[in-house]
Scaffold this active site. Structure first.
Site, PDB file in Angstrom:
ATOM      1  N   HIS A 115       0.826  -1.208   0.000  1.00  0.00           N
ATOM      2  CA  HIS A 115       0.000   0.000   0.000  1.00  0.00           C
ATOM      3  C   HIS A 115       0.855   1.250   0.000  1.00  0.00           C
ATOM      4  O   HIS A 115       0.563   2.225  -0.661  1.00  0.00           O
ATOM      5  CB  HIS A 115      -0.894   0.012   1.242  1.00  0.00           C
ATOM      6  CG  HIS A 115      -2.231  -0.599   0.972  1.00  0.00           C
ATOM      7  ND1 HIS A 115      -3.074  -1.021   1.970  1.00  0.00           N
ATOM      8  CD2 HIS A 115      -2.855  -0.858  -0.180  1.00  0.00           C
ATOM      9  CE1 HIS A 115      -4.161  -1.515   1.423  1.00  0.00           C
ATOM     10  NE2 HIS A 115      -4.061  -1.432   0.127  1.00  0.00           N
ATOM     11  N   ARG A 124     -10.010  -5.416 -12.446  1.00  0.00           N
ATOM     12  CA  ARG A 124      -9.824  -6.728 -11.800  1.00  0.00           C
ATOM     13  C   ARG A 124     -10.891  -6.871 -10.726  1.00  0.00           C
ATOM     14  O   ARG A 124     -10.806  -6.222  -9.686  1.00  0.00           O
ATOM     15  CB  ARG A 124      -8.433  -6.805 -11.185  1.00  0.00           C
ATOM     16  CG  ARG A 124      -7.284  -6.817 -12.189  1.00  0.00           C
ATOM     17  CD  ARG A 124      -5.956  -6.889 -11.443  1.00  0.00           C
ATOM     18  NE  ARG A 124      -4.839  -7.243 -12.289  1.00  0.00           N
ATOM     19  CZ  ARG A 124      -3.973  -6.362 -12.784  1.00  0.00           C
ATOM     20  NH1 ARG A 124      -4.104  -5.072 -12.532  1.00  0.00           N
ATOM     21  NH2 ARG A 124      -2.969  -6.761 -13.531  1.00  0.00           N
ATOM     22  N   ARG A 130       5.825 -15.773 -11.600  1.00  0.00           N
ATOM     23  CA  ARG A 130       5.988 -14.322 -11.578  1.00  0.00           C
ATOM     24  C   ARG A 130       6.160 -13.755 -10.173  1.00  0.00           C
ATOM     25  O   ARG A 130       6.584 -12.624 -10.003  1.00  0.00           O
ATOM     26  CB  ARG A 130       4.806 -13.634 -12.298  1.00  0.00           C
ATOM     27  CG  ARG A 130       3.465 -13.881 -11.650  1.00  0.00           C
ATOM     28  CD  ARG A 130       2.319 -13.472 -12.571  1.00  0.00           C
ATOM     29  NE  ARG A 130       1.608 -12.301 -12.103  1.00  0.00           N
ATOM     30  CZ  ARG A 130       0.434 -11.910 -12.576  1.00  0.00           C
ATOM     31  NH1 ARG A 130      -0.162 -12.600 -13.553  1.00  0.00           N
ATOM     32  NH2 ARG A 130      -0.144 -10.847 -12.105  1.00  0.00           N
ATOM     33  N   CYS A 168      -3.036  -5.320 -21.711  1.00  0.00           N
ATOM     34  CA  CYS A 168      -3.366  -4.811 -20.374  1.00  0.00           C
ATOM     35  C   CYS A 168      -2.405  -5.308 -19.300  1.00  0.00           C
ATOM     36  O   CYS A 168      -2.577  -5.006 -18.130  1.00  0.00           O
ATOM     37  CB  CYS A 168      -4.802  -5.160 -19.994  1.00  0.00           C
ATOM     38  SG  CYS A 168      -5.085  -6.918 -19.831  1.00  0.00           S
TER      39      CYS A 168
HETATM   40  C1  PEP Z   1      -1.916 -10.344 -16.887  1.00  0.00           C
HETATM   41  O1  PEP Z   1      -1.792 -11.529 -16.587  1.00  0.00           O
HETATM   42  O2  PEP Z   1      -1.149  -9.744 -17.656  1.00  0.00           O
HETATM   43  C2  PEP Z   1      -3.014  -9.548 -16.329  1.00  0.00           C
HETATM   44  C3  PEP Z   1      -3.245  -8.317 -16.728  1.00  0.00           C
HETATM   45  O3  PEP Z   1      -3.758 -10.125 -15.360  1.00  0.00           O
HETATM   46  P1  PEP Z   1      -3.318 -10.302 -13.839  1.00  0.00           P
HETATM   47  O4  PEP Z   1      -2.049  -9.533 -13.644  1.00  0.00           O
HETATM   48  O5  PEP Z   1      -4.458  -9.808 -13.026  1.00  0.00           O
HETATM   49  O6  PEP Z   1      -3.130 -11.800 -13.729  1.00  0.00           O
HETATM   50 MG    MG Z   2      -3.426 -12.602 -15.686  1.00  0.00          MG
END
Ligand code: PEP
Ligand code: MG
Length: 753
Positions: A361, A468, A636, A673
């Site tokens: 945050h 989201r 990730r 995105c």
């Molecule tokens: C992505 O996977 O690139 C994405 C935008 O979704 P999230 O980061 O919410 O998994």
């Molecule tokens: Mg994703």
């Protein structure tokens, strides 16, 4: 032997500092194998040589004083080759270097093993024998295995160390490494974040007067609420409503949420208020701590912060007001968003936190306020920086403590350049986001916090490219009712109408579990997540889609996006469910319109099925975060492989190229995105690929727009073609940095201009 090994590693990990950790190593190794001396040499701060850091058997007085030069001696040889060296007669070796200060001349047998972390040699573990004998294979294997395990322990112990562990730049100025939390650079004086009451130190204690304890607890909660309201109001004029929502989330936790009721229940069982508070805070924080999603894991620190605040009021030991210097850099082990809010904003110029990440945050808030922040600077000697001069480099994640005059003046120059750069970026407000040859790249917003409407007046935003929806599901203790969801979505749809708003259906599982919908899996990222859950639980999906459709009634700007699609049948089935929800609502008399439906491309199989998918959908949006993790097979959220998870990898770019070409066959719009869309380093490449839109967080908007307006699509295509031929991510990164430099925009991705 294995047990001895475990014992040593465990003890080393538990050591309070590096010195004790090293002492433990040499002592225990000497006891464990047949040798006469054991020593650890560590690379010195200037990388000029190997310092004797601990020994059992050689002269103790030599520790810290003997430095073996690089490129010479047997220790140097082990480090150079990064391989063990086992000799029966060390002095007979041509590289042997006689060092009399250590008293090692009495020894003949030599075994040196490199201590390596992340391919870097941190030091050398050496065991010696007086006798002229090689070490046995078993002994070599033991020391080798131990050295591999110790590398982590040494790094960890160094992290607990203080200023002597600082890294040194080529100019000789020391800095600490963390990760970028909010870009920008600043110079100021360190103020250690207000040390609040220590909740963990509270003992269990029974109470006779349950009523009084409950009363005390409730008034403490009320006092904290008042504090939060006060801070919230103070910040309201400076940050967007969306970021203010962070405070709303904290207030929500205190408003009849389980945190309060559980504490009261514990008091009613006879526990005194501070003890009950400690227990319920620990239980709540643990739920968040266990989450894979970094965003949610960070909420654990918010919960603990709330706990400390309540405790402070319970104990009524408020400290006097802090005097903040004119340029304050807030520093702490775990700086919280609320602590940041306590600093008068005209005095706050930077943040450095020993823990946390860019999802914390406090980092989100710092970005919203345009204040540079470094997160996760694990070596930060918090206890020693009060009122010292600090430099925060939020681009590279660096903290300089008491910088040298040369570094200081260098950063002063960079700050001046940053100022000019920001002023120039602001001058682009109101101008269209289009290339020099007139191709428009509308810029959308990624969002998903509790209150989304704060950016609605920002005319730079073409709409919401990714909402989201899972966060409102995560902050509750059960699935939100249809009406609750509808009210949420309506707020966003209405605020941004007539601009399009893409609501993504629930993408839980994987790194985003719901506390009330536990999923236990060996490989959550390859398991039950996103639309896979929607298909197994159509009732959850239908409720959400109904809420979305109702929320959009009369507005006509809703688009629905499906995450984690890996085959066309998933789309077909979900599309049918959406149509069913639509028909049912019509039958029930609601005037709802059928929305445009799109898919996210974030799984490699969807890349290869892109034409079949594109034929079916109204739009495509590329989720580069997941696509990168699945293409490169790197988690990730795993910091150990974090550097490999590079979305500029040519494999990712080639996949993007394939997606765009496949979508074009059916003339559908395609946007991006994932985080790549907000990275100015990638903007030219995405323009060259021919995507139709980019969706990002608000802080990236002006930077990306600047790049868009500085290049033609024709040139972007040429640059893309070159990047597509490259062999690794580093090459692409360097190439794009040069491209931005040539455009005069290097300052968008590093300090200065
Ligand atoms: C992505 O996977 O690139 C994405 C935008 O979704 P999230 O980061 O919410 O998994
Ligand atoms: Mg994703």
């Amino acid at each position: 032997m294995l047990e001895t090994l475990h014992r040593i590693v465990k003890k080393v990990n538990a050591a309070p500092d590096l010195e004790k950790a090293l002492r433990t190593i040499v002592l225990m190794v000497k006891r464990a194998i047949d040798c006469d001396a054991c020593s650890v040499y560590l690379i010195d701060a200037n990388s000029r040589g190997y310092v004797l850091a601990a020994t059992e058997g050689l002269r103790r007085e030599a520790v810290g004083n003997v430095v073996l030069p690089r490129g010479r001696g047997l220790v140097g040889l082990v480090a150079e080759r990064a391989e063990p060296l086992n000799l029966s007669d060390a002095p007979a070796h041509p590289r042997y270097l006689r060092i009399s200060e250590t008293g090692e001349t009495r020894y003949l047998g030599f075994l040196g093993v490199p201590i390596i972390q992340n391919r870097k040699v941190l030091g050398v573990l050496v065991v010696r024998k007086k006798a002229q004998r090689e070490f046995t294979e078993g002994e070599v294997a033991f020391v080798f295995t131990l050295a591999a395990q110790l590398a982590g322990a040494i790094t960890f112990a160094q992290a607990n160390g203080e200023l002597d562990t600082l890294k040194t730049t080529s100019r000789g100025s020391r800095f600490l490494e963390g990760s970028p939390g909010s870009t920008g650079v600043s110079i100021g004086q360190g103020v250690v974040a207000y040390r609040m009451a220590d909740l963990d130190a509270i003992p269990d204690r029974t109470t006779e007067d349950i009523k009084a304890e409950c009363q005390a607890f409730r008034s403490a909660v009320t006092a904290v609420k008042d504090d939060l309201h006060r801070l919230r109001d103070r910040l309201a004029e400076e940050i967007t409503a969306e970021d203010i929502a962070l405070f709303d989330a904290l207030l929500l936790m205190l408003d009849g949420d389980t945190l309060v009721t559980e504490t009261i229940a514990l008091i009613e069982q006879g526990q005194w208020a501070p003890g009950a508070l400690r227990r319920s805070i620990a239980a709540h924080a643990q739920v968040f701590d266990a989450m894979e999603d970094v965003y949610l894991r960070e909420r654990a620190s918010d919960v603990r912060d709330l706990g400390r605040r309540i405790l402070m009021h319970l104990q009524s030991d408020r400290q006097g007001p802090v005097q903040y210097p004119v340029a304050t850099i807030l520093v702490g082990e775990e700086v919280s968003a609320v602590q940041l809010a306590e600093v008068p904003s005209d005095r706050l110029v930077g943040v450095a936190s020993a823990s946390g990440s860019s999802s914390s945050h406090v980092a989100i808030l710092a970005r919203a306020m345009g204040i540079p922040a470094v997160m996760g600077a694990t070596n930060l000697p918090v206890g020693r920086v009060e009122r010292r001069e600090l430099i925060i480099d939020g681009y590279r994640g660096r903290v300089y403590i008491s910088p040298s005059p040369a570094v200081r003046s260098e950063y002063e120059r960079l700050i001046e350049e940053e100022r000019e750069l920001t002023a120039e970026a602001e001058s682009l407000r109101g101008l269209p986001a289009e290339s020099t040859d007139g191709v428009a790249f509308p810029l959308f917003l990624n969002t998903g916090l509790v209150n989304e409407t704060g950016n609605a007046n920002n005319e730079e935003i073409a709409g919401i490219g990714l909402y989201r929806t899972e966060l409102p599901f995560m902050v509750r203790d059960r699935f939100p009712a249809e009406s609750v969801q509808a009210a949420n979505y309506r707020r966003v749809l209405q605020a941004f109408a007539p601009r399009p708003v893409i609501l993504r259906t629930l993408d839980i599982g994987g790194d985003k579990p719901l506390p009330y919908f536990p999923i236990r899996e060996q490989n959550p990222f390859l398991g039950w997540r996103g639309v896979r859950i929607s298909l197994s639980h159509p009732e959850i999906f239908l409720t959400q889609v109904r809420a979305m459709l109702c929320a959009a009634a009369g507005l006509d700007n809703l688009q629905i996006m499906l995450p984690m699609i890996s085959s066309v049948s998933e789309f077909d089935e979900l599309e049918m469910l959406i149509k069913r929800a639509h028909d049912e609502l019509l039958e029930e008399g609601h005037a709802v319109a059928m929305p445009r439906i799109g898919v996210m491309i974030e799984v490699p199989s969807a890349v290869y099925m892109i034409e079949e998918l594109a034929r079916r959908v109204d739009f495509v949006s590329i989720g580069t975060n997941d696509l990168t993790q699945y293409l490169l097979a790197v988690d990730r959220n795993n910091s150990r492989v974090g550097k490999l998870c590079d979305d500029l990898h040519p494999a990712v770019l080639r996949a993007l190229d394939q997606i765009v070409q496949g979508v074009r066959v059916h003339n559908r719009p395609v946007g991006v995105c994932g985080e790549l869309a907000g990275n100015p380093l990638a903007t030219v490449l995405l323009m060259g690929l021919g995507v139709d839109s980019l969706s990002m967080s608000v802080s990236s908007l002006m930077k990306v727009k600047w790049v868009v307006r500085s290049v033609s699509v024709a040139r972007a295509r040429q640059l893309l073609r070159a990047a597509l031929r490259m062999e690794d991510a580093q090459q692409v990164r360097r190439y794009m940095e040069e491209v931005l430099d040539d455009m005069g925009l290097g300052g968008l991705v590093r300090p200065g201009r």
